[in-house]
Design a protein around this motif. Structure first.
Motif, PDB file in Angstrom:
ATOM      1  N   ILE A  34      14.570 -17.500 -31.245  1.00  0.00           N
ATOM      2  CA  ILE A  34      15.672 -16.773 -29.556  1.00  0.00           C
ATOM      3  C   ILE A  34      15.434 -16.847 -28.528  1.00  0.00           C
ATOM      4  O   ILE A  34      16.110 -17.279 -27.840  1.00  0.00           O
ATOM      5  CB  ILE A  34      15.934 -15.604 -30.417  1.00  0.00           C
ATOM      6  N   GLU A  35      14.120 -16.640 -28.443  1.00  0.00           N
ATOM      7  CA  GLU A  35      13.599 -16.389 -26.867  1.00  0.00           C
ATOM      8  C   GLU A  35      13.373 -18.210 -25.994  1.00  0.00           C
ATOM      9  O   GLU A  35      14.624 -18.260 -25.104  1.00  0.00           O
ATOM     10  CB  GLU A  35      12.429 -15.872 -27.054  1.00  0.00           C
ATOM     11  N   PRO A  36      12.923 -19.461 -27.056  1.00  0.00           N
ATOM     12  CA  PRO A  36      13.154 -20.985 -26.814  1.00  0.00           C
ATOM     13  C   PRO A  36      15.009 -20.437 -26.231  1.00  0.00           C
ATOM     14  O   PRO A  36      15.396 -21.832 -25.154  1.00  0.00           O
ATOM     15  CB  PRO A  36      12.884 -21.462 -27.165  1.00  0.00           C
ATOM     16  N   VAL A  37      15.790 -20.332 -27.359  1.00  0.00           N
ATOM     17  CA  VAL A  37      17.329 -20.482 -27.159  1.00  0.00           C
ATOM     18  C   VAL A  37      17.728 -20.325 -25.496  1.00  0.00           C
ATOM     19  O   VAL A  37      18.209 -20.896 -25.067  1.00  0.00           O
ATOM     20  CB  VAL A  37      17.790 -19.934 -28.240  1.00  0.00           C
ATOM     21  N   ILE A  38      17.209 -18.611 -25.398  1.00  0.00           N
ATOM     22  CA  ILE A  38      18.329 -18.071 -24.161  1.00  0.00           C
ATOM     23  C   ILE A  38      17.298 -18.675 -22.978  1.00  0.00           C
ATOM     24  O   ILE A  38      18.231 -18.875 -21.754  1.00  0.00           O
ATOM     25  CB  ILE A  38      18.096 -16.873 -24.832  1.00  0.00           C
ATOM     26  N   ILE A  39      16.078 -18.896 -23.205  1.00  0.00           N
ATOM     27  CA  ILE A  39      15.384 -19.720 -21.742  1.00  0.00           C
ATOM     28  C   ILE A  39      16.682 -20.367 -21.537  1.00  0.00           C
ATOM     29  O   ILE A  39      16.611 -21.258 -20.322  1.00  0.00           O
ATOM     30  CB  ILE A  39      14.001 -19.788 -21.953  1.00  0.00           C
ATOM     31  N   ALA A  40      16.630 -22.257 -22.375  1.00  0.00           N
ATOM     32  CA  ALA A  40      17.339 -23.103 -22.409  1.00  0.00           C
ATOM     33  C   ALA A  40      18.591 -22.560 -21.643  1.00  0.00           C
ATOM     34  O   ALA A  40      19.005 -23.123 -21.207  1.00  0.00           O
ATOM     35  CB  ALA A  40      17.661 -23.301 -23.997  1.00  0.00           C
ATOM     36  N   LEU A  41      19.245 -21.854 -22.062  1.00  0.00           N
ATOM     37  CA  LEU A  41      20.880 -21.256 -21.504  1.00  0.00           C
ATOM     38  C   LEU A  41      20.849 -20.979 -20.279  1.00  0.00           C
ATOM     39  O   LEU A  41      21.412 -21.448 -19.470  1.00  0.00           O
ATOM     40  CB  LEU A  41      21.430 -20.439 -22.644  1.00  0.00           C
ATOM     41  N   GLN A 159      -7.763 -18.623 -31.694  1.00  0.00           N
ATOM     42  CA  GLN A 159      -6.355 -17.614 -31.374  1.00  0.00           C
ATOM     43  C   GLN A 159      -6.048 -18.443 -30.358  1.00  0.00           C
ATOM     44  O   GLN A 159      -4.755 -18.622 -30.045  1.00  0.00           O
ATOM     45  CB  GLN A 159      -6.847 -16.186 -30.662  1.00  0.00           C
ATOM     46  N   PHE A 160      -6.542 -19.479 -28.816  1.00  0.00           N
ATOM     47  CA  PHE A 160      -6.472 -20.047 -27.973  1.00  0.00           C
ATOM     48  C   PHE A 160      -5.235 -21.725 -28.295  1.00  0.00           C
ATOM     49  O   PHE A 160      -4.236 -21.290 -28.359  1.00  0.00           O
ATOM     50  CB  PHE A 160      -7.234 -19.997 -26.805  1.00  0.00           C
ATOM     51  N   ALA A 161      -6.143 -21.713 -29.391  1.00  0.00           N
ATOM     52  CA  ALA A 161      -5.258 -22.838 -30.593  1.00  0.00           C
ATOM     53  C   ALA A 161      -3.753 -22.625 -30.855  1.00  0.00           C
ATOM     54  O   ALA A 161      -2.483 -23.482 -31.000  1.00  0.00           O
ATOM     55  CB  ALA A 161      -6.119 -23.873 -31.207  1.00  0.00           C
ATOM     56  N   GLY A 162      -4.082 -22.154 -31.449  1.00  0.00           N
ATOM     57  CA  GLY A 162      -2.353 -21.005 -32.103  1.00  0.00           C
ATOM     58  C   GLY A 162      -1.598 -20.887 -30.584  1.00  0.00           C
ATOM     59  O   GLY A 162      -0.428 -21.289 -30.966  1.00  0.00           O
ATOM     60  N   SER A 163      -2.417 -20.732 -30.025  1.00  0.00           N
ATOM     61  CA  SER A 163      -0.936 -19.755 -28.704  1.00  0.00           C
ATOM     62  C   SER A 163      -0.357 -21.062 -28.387  1.00  0.00           C
ATOM     63  O   SER A 163       0.778 -21.037 -28.175  1.00  0.00           O
ATOM     64  CB  SER A 163      -1.867 -18.870 -28.277  1.00  0.00           C
ATOM     65  N   ILE A 164      -1.443 -22.468 -27.631  1.00  0.00           N
ATOM     66  CA  ILE A 164      -1.144 -23.651 -26.884  1.00  0.00           C
ATOM     67  C   ILE A 164       0.201 -24.144 -28.428  1.00  0.00           C
ATOM     68  O   ILE A 164       1.203 -24.473 -27.764  1.00  0.00           O
ATOM     69  CB  ILE A 164      -2.344 -23.943 -27.111  1.00  0.00           C
ATOM     70  N   SER A 165      -0.753 -23.978 -29.976  1.00  0.00           N
ATOM     71  CA  SER A 165       0.835 -24.890 -30.959  1.00  0.00           C
ATOM     72  C   SER A 165       1.844 -24.414 -30.703  1.00  0.00           C
ATOM     73  O   SER A 165       3.057 -24.968 -29.915  1.00  0.00           O
ATOM     74  CB  SER A 165      -0.031 -24.408 -31.984  1.00  0.00           C
ATOM     75  N   SER A 166       2.207 -22.414 -30.322  1.00  0.00           N
ATOM     76  CA  SER A 166       3.439 -22.014 -30.264  1.00  0.00           C
ATOM     77  C   SER A 166       3.781 -22.418 -29.197  1.00  0.00           C
ATOM     78  O   SER A 166       5.214 -22.350 -29.179  1.00  0.00           O
ATOM     79  CB  SER A 166       3.030 -20.397 -30.472  1.00  0.00           C
ATOM     80  N   PHE A 167       3.252 -22.162 -27.889  1.00  0.00           N
ATOM     81  CA  PHE A 167       4.033 -23.201 -26.456  1.00  0.00           C
ATOM     82  C   PHE A 167       4.358 -24.254 -27.155  1.00  0.00           C
ATOM     83  O   PHE A 167       5.720 -24.192 -26.429  1.00  0.00           O
ATOM     84  CB  PHE A 167       3.225 -22.482 -25.605  1.00  0.00           C
ATOM     85  N   ILE A 168       3.454 -25.194 -26.893  1.00  0.00           N
ATOM     86  CA  ILE A 168       3.694 -26.795 -27.268  1.00  0.00           C
ATOM     87  C   ILE A 168       5.679 -26.578 -28.011  1.00  0.00           C
ATOM     88  O   ILE A 168       6.609 -27.114 -27.414  1.00  0.00           O
ATOM     89  CB  ILE A 168       3.367 -27.451 -27.498  1.00  0.00           C
ATOM     90  N   PHE A 169       5.470 -26.143 -29.460  1.00  0.00           N
ATOM     91  CA  PHE A 169       6.561 -25.683 -30.358  1.00  0.00           C
ATOM     92  C   PHE A 169       8.115 -24.914 -30.025  1.00  0.00           C
ATOM     93  O   PHE A 169       9.326 -25.825 -29.275  1.00  0.00           O
ATOM     94  CB  PHE A 169       6.442 -25.584 -31.133  1.00  0.00           C
ATOM     95  N   SER A 170       7.895 -24.050 -28.571  1.00  0.00           N
ATOM     96  CA  SER A 170       8.868 -23.217 -27.995  1.00  0.00           C
ATOM     97  C   SER A 170       9.616 -24.532 -26.838  1.00  0.00           C
ATOM     98  O   SER A 170      10.628 -23.550 -26.615  1.00  0.00           O
ATOM     99  CB  SER A 170       8.893 -21.458 -27.715  1.00  0.00           C
ATOM    100  N   PHE A 171       8.199 -23.928 -26.171  1.00  0.00           N
ATOM    101  CA  PHE A 171       8.803 -25.904 -25.200  1.00  0.00           C
ATOM    102  C   PHE A 171       9.613 -26.505 -25.233  1.00  0.00           C
ATOM    103  O   PHE A 171      10.722 -27.231 -24.827  1.00  0.00           O
ATOM    104  CB  PHE A 171       8.151 -26.234 -23.996  1.00  0.00           C
ATOM    105  N   VAL A 172       9.405 -27.528 -26.570  1.00  0.00           N
ATOM    106  CA  VAL A 172       9.898 -28.477 -26.959  1.00  0.00           C
ATOM    107  C   VAL A 172      11.113 -27.856 -27.861  1.00  0.00           C
ATOM    108  O   VAL A 172      12.226 -28.293 -27.413  1.00  0.00           O
ATOM    109  CB  VAL A 172       9.274 -29.422 -28.205  1.00  0.00           C
TER     110      VAL A 172
END
Length: 362
Positions: A34-41, A159-172
């Motif tokens: 929901i957060e990426p969706v709201i940011i997109a809106l 942990q950093f790799a997991g955060s980066i992966s999550s950030f990239i997925f959310s950004f895409v």
């Protein structure tokens, strides 16, 4: 407004209940994203004028215009963040080495031996039941941490790799949603206006308020944090402390209500004072109060002027409650929820004006 006639059409009640149930189920499906969706809106509302300009230049080729707008946003946001993040990592690594060298050279013992620190620790030992500061134990813990730095680095890397992966997925995902909301902006707004069971003037008031508060909350919180991080980082750089790293930390601290950036520059100024660099300590304190603090006092009200009709206490409580309920995204959610409540209450007062006036007279 035409009545819905639920008594004559009981099937409408079933339809509305089924609609509410399916809407809740649909929300449950997309709630993890929901957060990426709201940011997109929110970005859709912010970038729609730019998209309209690009679309007109391209003679209303909607897909190409939306793709170009998303590309510009990626270049403006993602690429600078990537290079800045690499610089922060490099600066943090070099700074950690210098701190470890300071500890190994007896910096903790020298700090504890300072007359002011000794007096404070003596009072603490007298009034508190436990020893709040044991330099030998701290040295031992820090050296143990240094000896296990390899394991710590491996854990942090995972942990950093997991955060980066999550950030990239959310950004895409945000870009994906942004593309379609920009392309179909007028269709979406027309659908919302048709689906919301309010008059056109009431819909205009509600949607306009949500749009203004969303923009103000995003600009007021994050642009202020960005400016304070940049200016605070310059102050740290002047006094000889890594400015990029601590400026970034200060930008995040700026999002914390009440304490804000003081959570970073006050301990830094005290450290400089206790290590004998009182000139730089005084400079950093003055810089933090007059320069960094003035940004919060002057820039934030200007950027959040669209919610200036809300009481200052209400804005503060909406930010605090939003952070408590939703984390950092609560800086956006909190003001939107409170402002929407105020608009709905105003619509209620207008719709039931005759009844409320009658109640006041009897």
């Amino acid at each position: 407004m035409k009545a819905l006639n639920f008594e004559k059409h009981p099937g409408r009640v079933i339809l509305l209940l089924a609609l509410c149930l399916s809407a809740y189920t649909s929300y449950s499906l997309i709630s993890p994203y929901i957060e990426p969706v709201i940011i997109a809106l929110i970005f859709t509302m912010l970038c729609h004028p730019l998209h309209s300009w690009i679309n007109n230049r391209l003679k209303h080729r909607e897909n190409v215009a939306a793709a170009l707008t998303c590309t510009l946003i990626t270049c403006v946001i993602l690429l600078p963040m990537f290079f800045i993040f690499l610089a922060i990592l490099n600066q943090a690594a070099s700074y950690s080495k210098s701190v470890l060298a300071w500890i190994q050279a007896g910096g903790i013992e020298q700090l504890v031996a300072h007359p002011w620190v000794s007096q404070v620790l003596q009072l603490a030992r007298e009034w508190l039941p436990v020893d709040v500061f044991d330099s030998a134990k701290i040295n031992q813990d820090l050296m143990a941490l240094a000896s296990s730095s390899g394991k710590q680095a491996l854990s942090l890397s995972a942990q950093f790799a997991g955060s980066i992966s999550s950030f990239i997925f959310s950004f895409v995902l945000m870009l994906f949603v942004l593309f379609f909301t920009l392309r179909d902006y007028h269709k979406l707004t027309d659908f919302l206006r048709h689906a919301i069971p309010l008059s056109r003037s009431q819909e205009d008031s509600l949607l306009q308020e949500i749009q203004m508060v969303s923009k103000s909350a995003l600009l007021g919180s994050f642009l202020t944090a960005l400016c304070q991080g940049i200016v605070g980082g310059i102050g740290f750089w002047i006094v000889g402390i890594p400015g990029l790293f601590w400026g970034t930390i200060m930008a995040f601290a700026s999002l914390i209500p009440v304490v804000g950036t003081a959570l970073i520059w006050v301990p830094a100024a005290l450290f400089l004072l206790l290590t004998g660099e009182w000139q730089w300590a005084a400079f950093l304190a003055v810089w933090g109060v007059l320069v960094v603090g003035s940004i919060d006092n002057f820039l934030r009200p200007v950027l959040m002027n669209n919610i200036s009709s809300m009481n200052t206490l209400v804005i503060f409580l909406s930010l605090m409650g939003g952070i408590h309920a939703f984390g950092l995204m609560g800086l956006i959610y909190g003001p939107i929820i409170i402002a929407t409540t105020f608009v709905l209450f105003h619509l209620y007062e207008t719709e039931f004006k005759e009844f409320l006036n009658y109640q006041d007279k009897h």
